[in-house]
Design an enzyme around this catalytic site. Structure first.
Site, mmCIF file in Angstrom:
data_model
loop_
_atom_site.group_PDB
_atom_site.id
_atom_site.type_symbol
_atom_site.label_atom_id
_atom_site.label_comp_id
_atom_site.label_asym_id
_atom_site.label_seq_id
_atom_site.Cartn_x
_atom_site.Cartn_y
_atom_site.Cartn_z
ATOM 1 C CB ILE A 147 -42.363 66.443 -72.582
ATOM 2 C CG1 ILE A 147 -43.583 67.335 -72.453
ATOM 3 C CG2 ILE A 147 -41.666 66.654 -73.912
ATOM 4 C CD1 ILE A 147 -43.237 68.821 -72.429
ATOM 5 C CE LYS A 185 -66.017 57.788 -57.913
ATOM 6 N NZ LYS A 185 -67.335 57.558 -58.539
ATOM 7 C CE LYS A 187 -64.870 58.859 -66.096
ATOM 8 N NZ LYS A 187 -65.788 58.078 -66.927
ATOM 9 C CD GLN A 190 -62.861 54.447 -67.704
ATOM 10 O OE1 GLN A 190 -63.320 55.055 -68.650
ATOM 11 N NE2 GLN A 190 -63.606 54.128 -66.656
ATOM 12 C CB CYS A 378 -18.909 55.122 -45.773
ATOM 13 S SG CYS A 378 -17.830 55.679 -47.088
ATOM 14 C CG LEU A 379 -19.164 60.762 -42.609
ATOM 15 C CD1 LEU A 379 -17.817 61.414 -42.850
ATOM 16 C CD2 LEU A 379 -20.285 61.725 -42.976
ATOM 17 C CG MET A 381 -14.385 53.227 -40.376
ATOM 18 S SD MET A 381 -13.540 52.587 -41.829
ATOM 19 C CE MET A 381 -11.862 53.035 -41.505
ATOM 20 C CG HIS A 515 -21.599 52.458 -48.714
ATOM 21 N ND1 HIS A 515 -22.358 53.295 -47.933
ATOM 22 C CD2 HIS A 515 -20.599 53.225 -49.214
ATOM 23 C CE1 HIS A 515 -21.857 54.516 -47.971
ATOM 24 N NE2 HIS A 515 -20.785 54.501 -48.750
ATOM 25 C CD GLU A 517 -25.032 50.986 -47.037
ATOM 26 O OE1 GLU A 517 -24.147 50.331 -46.457
ATOM 27 O OE2 GLU A 517 -24.926 52.214 -47.282
HETATM 28 N N1 GLN Z 1 -17.286 61.877 -47.275
HETATM 29 C C1 GLN Z 1 -16.506 60.708 -47.037
HETATM 30 C C2 GLN Z 1 -15.540 60.412 -48.178
HETATM 31 O O1 GLN Z 1 -15.704 60.913 -49.253
HETATM 32 C C3 GLN Z 1 -17.408 59.510 -46.780
HETATM 33 C C4 GLN Z 1 -18.236 59.135 -47.955
HETATM 34 C C5 GLN Z 1 -19.367 58.188 -47.612
HETATM 35 O O2 GLN Z 1 -19.750 58.059 -46.466
HETATM 36 N N2 GLN Z 1 -19.931 57.546 -48.598
HETATM 37 O O3 GLN Z 1 -14.603 59.683 -48.004
#
Ligand code: GLN
Length: 560
Positions: A147, A185, A187, A190, A378-379, A381, A515, A517
């Site tokens: 929906i 299959k 179906k 379809q 991030c966390l 580090m 980040h 990545e």
């Molecule tokens: N929790 C941590 C902060 O807010 C790290 C956040 C994270 O790893 N993206 O600073």
């Protein structure tokens, strides 16, 4: 005027619509066309920022700080686009805009309705993405028959009449192989196409997901019953890696079909980079095992960009990356060595909340002491800084105020005021509202110091990386940490925000507040992931000199 490709999905979810959209982008770019990709998501959340990673996987962050659906990560990885918040629209965001306009009196007393007001808002969002490119690919989230996606389907149906010959409807469906009957299959396809046609949309191509190649007679049958040309029945066969999808769709003639329909020049696409990526993935010279010590281990999609970036680091080193997924709570219960004694590198990713923190800190202590290549994001580090403060600087109970507000040593804390280089304004955080809106989000500049792994990897001093966090390194502790062997190798241009830390006397130990990545591509592996995998490979070779590998420094420096 831009051309539009609309991609809908049928039969079941999780057929890989995001990857199909991204792969179409890659194929068109390979023909020298410029593309943009938009995702329309049928849920009511304004953006996925507030969604649990368990439910929805990773939140992908763009340069401009938008928190978006993880499919946008695929779009960036497969193409050269830098996406913005204009690339992801949810039902919630569309309605929010319309309701705001209604409150402002913009509709001049009209009755505000789904058609035309919501559908116009959707069309405007799609058209805004097409102002400066040849083709906009629009992925409609959800499955035909839901929906929720009806207003999106109505909007894309109408777009055919806004410019005939400028739109191409592709429908991704499933052609299951029934083991007991030994047959494919048609179906479900379809039925799905029938349902799509009931919304007024006639597909120009069907992408048929299947575990095996679809024989000609099945293609003929699908074409006949679904009202498409035979060459528009494209097999989307299971492949060994997602990076084979552009090549596989090309072999089935999809890009050719699109080019013909839009009347673009039929040039031969340059797919050499994709072939090289696939070659390196299928015939790696060596392999490494990386432990990922995190929290959302049950849904691997929570770390989508991260695992892809590690694979890219592997590609640039001609190395296969094996993953060892470890819940940091298990480390708290059973100790580190049970899980980490046989890995070549350790990565602690980003995350939120207290659960499993001590396990991450134990993990990092192990990586530091055993000199195993370590990458903290991030966390990850923040935990590395806490670990070092506690065990090397003697600051017992050092912590982040996220986990212990009354810690005697708030090594990681909520900085009250910081200069936002993106908007060139000062940002303030108050303690009450910090649960809500004061994340540092999106791309921020960072300067690297000489003689660091970071500078070695990037090969330049000024970089820009994406953030998503609230807490920061506390500069009050800089002297204490650096005099004991921590190196601060990346900082914001004003020197106030610590962005990268490293350790002396360790083969490769690096933590970054951002980040990385989010900015890695298989064809342009991110420098830090390339360097991390190179370090893990070196570590493996020093322990097992007999491991055959054709690794050379050349690979490590190789961005193709
Ligand atoms: N929790 C941590 C902060 O807010 C790290 C956040 C994270 O790893 N993206 O600073």
């Amino acid at each position: 005027m831009s051309k539009y490709i609309f991609l809908t999905g049928g039969v079941v979810s999780s057929l890989g619509k995001g990857i199909a959209a991204a792969a179409i982008g890659a194929l068109l770019e390979a023909r020298g066309l410029t593309v943009n990709i938009v995702k329309l998501d049928p849920y009511i959340n304004i953006d996925p920022g507030t969604l649990s990673p368990y439910q929805h996987g990773e939140v992908f962050v763009t340069d401009d700080g938008a928190e978006t659906d993880l499919d946008l990560g695929h779009y960036e990885r497969f193409t050269h686009i830098t996406l913005t918040q204009a690339n992801n629209w949810t039902t919630g965001r569309i309605y929010y805009n319309v309701i705001r306009k209604e409150r402002q009196g913009d509709y001049l007393g009209e009755t505000v309705q789904v058609v035309p007001h919501i559908t116009d808002e959707i069309k405007n969002a799609i058209k805004a993405a097409g102002t400066s490119c040849d083709v906009v690919i629009v992925e409609v989230g959800g499955t035909i028959g839901d929906i929720e996606s009806l207003p999106f389907l109505e909007a894309i149906r109408q777009m055919r009449y806004d410019g005939k010959g400028n739109v191409f409807y592709a429908h991704l469906t499933l052609v299951p192989y029934i083991q007991s009957a030994g047959e494919l299959k048609t179906k479900p396809t379809q039925h799905s196409v029938k349902e799509l046609q009931a919304t007024g949309i006639a597909p120009d191509a069907l992408l048929c997901r299947s575990t095996i190649e679809i024989p000609i007679n099945h293609k003929k049958k699908i074409a006949l019953f679904c009202n498409v040309e035979m060459e528009a029945v494209i097999g989307a066969i299971d492949v060994e890696t997602i990076y084979m999808v552009p090549l596989s769709l090309h072999n089935e003639g999809l890009d050719n079909l699109i080019i013909k329909k839009f009347g673009f020049n039929d040039t031969e696409p340059d797919l050499s980079k994709w072939k090289e990526v696939v070659r390196r993935m299928l015939e790696p010279a060596s392999d490494v095992t990386i432990a990922l010590v995190g929290k959302y281990m049950d849904l691997k999609d929570s770390y989508k960009s991260l695992t892809e970036a590690l694979i890219h680091g592997g590609i640039s080193n001609n190395t296969k990356v094996n993953f060892q997924w470890i819940d940091s709570e298990n480390i708290e219960q059973h100790g580190v060595s049970k899980y980490l004694s046989e890995v070549d590198g350790i990565l602690v990713p980003g995350g939120f909340g207290t659960r499993g923190i001590e396990g991450k800190i134990e993990t990092i202590k192990y990586a530091r002491e055993k000199k195993i290549p370590f990458f903290g994001i991030c966390l990850g580090m923040q935990c590395a800084v806490i670990e070092f403060a506690r065990h090397i600087c003697g600051l017992k109970d050092a912590n982040s105020t996220e986990f212990n507000e009354s810690t005697p040593y708030p090594i990681i804390y909520l900085m009250e005021k910081w200069f936002d280089f993106r908007t060139s304004t000062w940002q303030e955080r108050t303690n009450d509202s910090n649960k809500g809106g004061t994340m540092r989000l999106g791309a921020y500049p960072c300067n690297l110091t000489k003689k660091s792994h970071a500078l070695n990897a990037y090969g330049k001093t000024e970089i820009s990386e994406r953030h998503r966090h609230r807490y920061e390194f506390n500069n009050e502790f800089t002297d204490c940490l650096t005099s004991n062997g921590m190196i601060i190798s990346g900082k914001s241009p004003d020197g106030e925000l610590v962005e990268i830390i490293e350790l002396k006397d360790h083969p490769w130990f690096l933590g970054c507040q951002f980040h990385p990545e989010f900015k890695s591509r298989p064809t342009e592996p991110h420098p830090l992931f390339r360097a991390f995998i190179a370090a893990a490979l070196k570590e493996k070779r020093s322990l097992f000199p007999f491991v055959a590998t054709s690794f050379t420094e050349e690979y490590a420096a190789d961005s193709f």
